[in-house]
Design a protein around this motif. Structure first.
Motif, short mmCIF file in Angstrom:
data_model
loop_
_atom_site.label_atom_id
_atom_site.label_comp_id
_atom_site.label_asym_id
_atom_site.label_seq_id
_atom_site.Cartn_x
_atom_site.Cartn_y
_atom_site.Cartn_z
N ASP A 212 -51.90 -13.21 -56.89
CA ASP A 212 -52.25 -14.43 -56.17
C ASP A 212 -52.09 -14.18 -54.67
O ASP A 212 -51.67 -13.11 -54.25
CB ASP A 212 -51.50 -15.66 -56.70
CG ASP A 212 -50.13 -15.86 -56.11
OD1 ASP A 212 -49.66 -14.95 -55.41
OD2 ASP A 212 -49.53 -16.92 -56.34
N GLY A 226 -48.61 -22.85 -52.19
CA GLY A 226 -48.50 -22.73 -53.64
C GLY A 226 -49.45 -21.68 -54.20
O GLY A 226 -49.40 -21.37 -55.39
N TYR A 269 -43.31 -15.17 -67.04
CA TYR A 269 -44.10 -14.75 -65.88
C TYR A 269 -43.24 -13.75 -65.12
O TYR A 269 -42.13 -14.06 -64.70
CB TYR A 269 -44.37 -15.99 -65.06
CG TYR A 269 -44.95 -15.81 -63.67
CD1 TYR A 269 -44.30 -15.06 -62.68
CD2 TYR A 269 -46.14 -16.44 -63.31
CE1 TYR A 269 -44.82 -14.92 -61.40
CE2 TYR A 269 -46.65 -16.32 -62.02
CZ TYR A 269 -45.99 -15.56 -61.10
OH TYR A 269 -46.49 -15.44 -59.83
N GLU A 283 -39.14 -12.03 -59.25
CA GLU A 283 -38.77 -13.32 -59.84
C GLU A 283 -39.34 -13.42 -61.24
O GLU A 283 -40.31 -12.75 -61.58
CB GLU A 283 -39.32 -14.48 -59.00
CG GLU A 283 -40.83 -14.53 -58.98
CD GLU A 283 -41.43 -15.89 -58.63
OE1 GLU A 283 -40.70 -16.90 -58.70
OE2 GLU A 283 -42.62 -15.94 -58.34
N ASN A 285 -40.71 -16.52 -63.89
CA ASN A 285 -40.96 -17.93 -64.15
C ASN A 285 -41.03 -18.09 -65.66
O ASN A 285 -41.32 -17.12 -66.38
CB ASN A 285 -42.27 -18.40 -63.50
CG ASN A 285 -42.19 -18.36 -61.97
OD1 ASN A 285 -41.18 -18.72 -61.39
ND2 ASN A 285 -43.25 -17.89 -61.33
N GLY A 289 -48.44 -19.25 -64.54
CA GLY A 289 -48.49 -19.31 -63.08
C GLY A 289 -49.66 -20.15 -62.60
O GLY A 289 -50.63 -20.36 -63.31
N PRO A 291 -51.91 -20.15 -59.03
CA PRO A 291 -53.23 -20.17 -59.69
C PRO A 291 -53.55 -18.98 -60.60
O PRO A 291 -54.72 -18.79 -60.93
CB PRO A 291 -54.18 -20.15 -58.48
CG PRO A 291 -53.48 -19.30 -57.46
CD PRO A 291 -52.00 -19.52 -57.69
N1 GLY Z 1 -48.29 -18.31 -58.43
C1 GLY Z 1 -46.90 -18.45 -58.33
C2 GLY Z 1 -46.30 -19.33 -59.34
O1 GLY Z 1 -46.94 -19.82 -60.24
O2 GLY Z 1 -45.10 -19.55 -59.26
#
Ligand code: GLY
Ligand code: AMP
Length: 422
Positions: A212, A226, A269, A283, A285, A289, A291
């Motif tokens: 991204d 974002g 993620y 990181e 997630n 994600g 986008p």
């Molecule tokens: N594209 C970064 C996220 O979804 O956190």
């Protein structure tokens, strides 16, 4: 089957769009949804953070599968709640959500399971953090422990900036209790990459790796956002690197998740950086994600409902999971001023024309006012195109972008271009 998608951004529109193409899905609800999702399902006025109301809704409507878009409900335990009540939901429980909900927990997890990441130190006391800055050398990477809507990572070029950052996060509480603890992390450099895995507690499958573009302006300039666009696949990734990531990062993480007795099936993620000393995790997630979803789901050949449903049955094994070898590009159209202040309520034209040009237009910040589609958020639309090559996908996406307009709108003109320089 009836599905409920929780959330109302571009990611959720993409999930709803993909589910709407499933042979198994006849009804889509979204809470709260957006103007784009309204074209394929019923938007219900329940907030994505209202776990109890979402449970009641899913029960009343006899929803067969609930899919959670954003992290906040996962962190606050929506999966625990649905599972207790015997309702099927795709996402990890609150323990699994700590991968994203607590940077301290995530770093300690990586240490415990020997997953490559930057060196780090944890502080719960601002004096100790200030002393560490005085003893250290810039650049400093300072991360608030808890959820901070994507704004909790501060890269500080000077000692003064780092001192201010600690004060802002720990004393002035810019992110509330999310800043009670902070992580100092080694500054890493290299290309970034997002790898998303769907994990059923036993088996996993990988979506196409994507990238991204977090900065607002061309050439990766300007403030962090974002996400201003994404593309997949990522050419910097060769087979050897992919295997290294799979063995050292993905499989160690997923077996760590099993060892920690995380419940539920969800998406992990991996935000990775390809450093000179190998790929490292920046990181985690605990969700799709945004986008990235806008480019990885159009490249998924398999019925998404089957993937998510079977994952909740711990039965991914039975799914013939297949990604396309085409390329996909998503360009975000944002409101003028974003990520700072911007005006809302401008009528958007050209969406149908962009669709006629072969694009899928995913809504993020739109609303319907008196029958007109208007901008209602910072990131407004994700114009997405799939094609046999990345160059064609880029050209097709921008042909769509050029047909859409509203007052003060802007987008980056260089999404995915860097990949072509390789
Ligand atoms: N594209 C970064 C996220 O979804 O956190
Ligand atoms: P995160 O929310 O942790 O992904 O961080 C947001 C962005 O900050 C990442 O995409 C990176 O560009 C940058 N970042 C995070 N951690 C580091 C690090 N240790 N070194 C350099 N940049 C970082």
């Amino acid at each position: 089957m009836k599905v409920l998608v929780i959330g109302g951004g571009g990611r959720e529109h993409t999930i709803a769009w993909k589910l709407s193409r499933s042979q198994h899905v006849d009804t889509i609800f979204a809470a709260p949804g957006n103007a784009g999702i309204a074209g394929m399902g019923e938007c219900v006025p329940i907030g994505a953070d209202d776990n109890k109301a979402l449970l009641e809704f899913a029960r009343e409507k006899k929803v067969d599968l609930t899919v959670v878009g954003p992290e906040a409900p996962l962190v606050s335990g929506i999966v625990d709640l649905f599972r207790q009540e015997g309702l099927r939901i795709f996402g990890f429980d609150s323990k699994g959500a700590l991968l994203e909900g607590s940077k301290v927990w995530a770093k300690q997890f990586m240490e415990k399971y020997d997953i490559p990441t930057g060196d780090f130190a944890v502080f719960d006391n601002h004096c100790a953090a200030q002393n560490a800055i005085d003893a250290g050398k810039p650049p400093f990477v300072i991360k608030a422990d808890g959820l901070a809507a994507g704004k909790g990572v501060l890269i500080c070029e000077t000692i003064e900036e780092a001192r201010d950052a600690v004060e802002t996060v720990m004393q002035k509480k810019k992110f509330g209790t999310a800043g009670d603890r902070i992580v100092f992390e080694e500054f890493l450099e290299g290309p970034e990459l997002s790898v998303l895995a769907v994990f059923d507690g036993k088996d996993y499958r990988l979506f196409v790796p994507s990238q991204d573009h977090k900065r607002a302006f061309d050439g990766d300039k300007g403030p962090n956002t974002g996400g201003m666009g994404a593309y997949a696949p990522v050419p910097v990734l060769d087979h050897i690197l992919e295997e290294k990531i799979r063995i050292e990062i993905i499989e160690r993480t997923l077996s760590g998740i099993q060892s920690e007795k995380v419940e539920g099936a969800g998406v992990v993620y991996f935000g990775l950086m390809l450093t000179p000393s190998g790929p490292k995790v920046l990181e985690y997630n605990c969700r799709f994600g945004d986008p990235e979803t806008q480019v990885i789901l159009p490249l998924l050949k398999t019925d998404l409902f089957e993937v998510l449903y079977e994952a909740t049955e711990n039965n991914l094994e039975s799914v013939d999971f297949e990604n396309s070898d085409e390329a996909c590009t998503c360009v975000v159209i944002a409101s003028g001023g974003y990520p700072g202040k911007y005006e809302k309520g401008f009528e958007i034209s050209g969406i149908a024309e962009a669709e006629e040009a072969g694009c899928a237009v995913f809504h993020a910040g739109t609303a319907i006012e008196n029958g007109r589609t208007v901008n209602s958020g910072g990131r407004v639309l994700g114009v997405t195109a799939t094609a046999p090559t990345l160059r064609e996908a880029i050209d097709k996406a921008y042909a769509g972008v050029d047909r859409i307009s509203f007052e003060n709108c802007f987008s980056r003109r260089d999404i995915a271009w860097r990949a072509l320089e390789k």
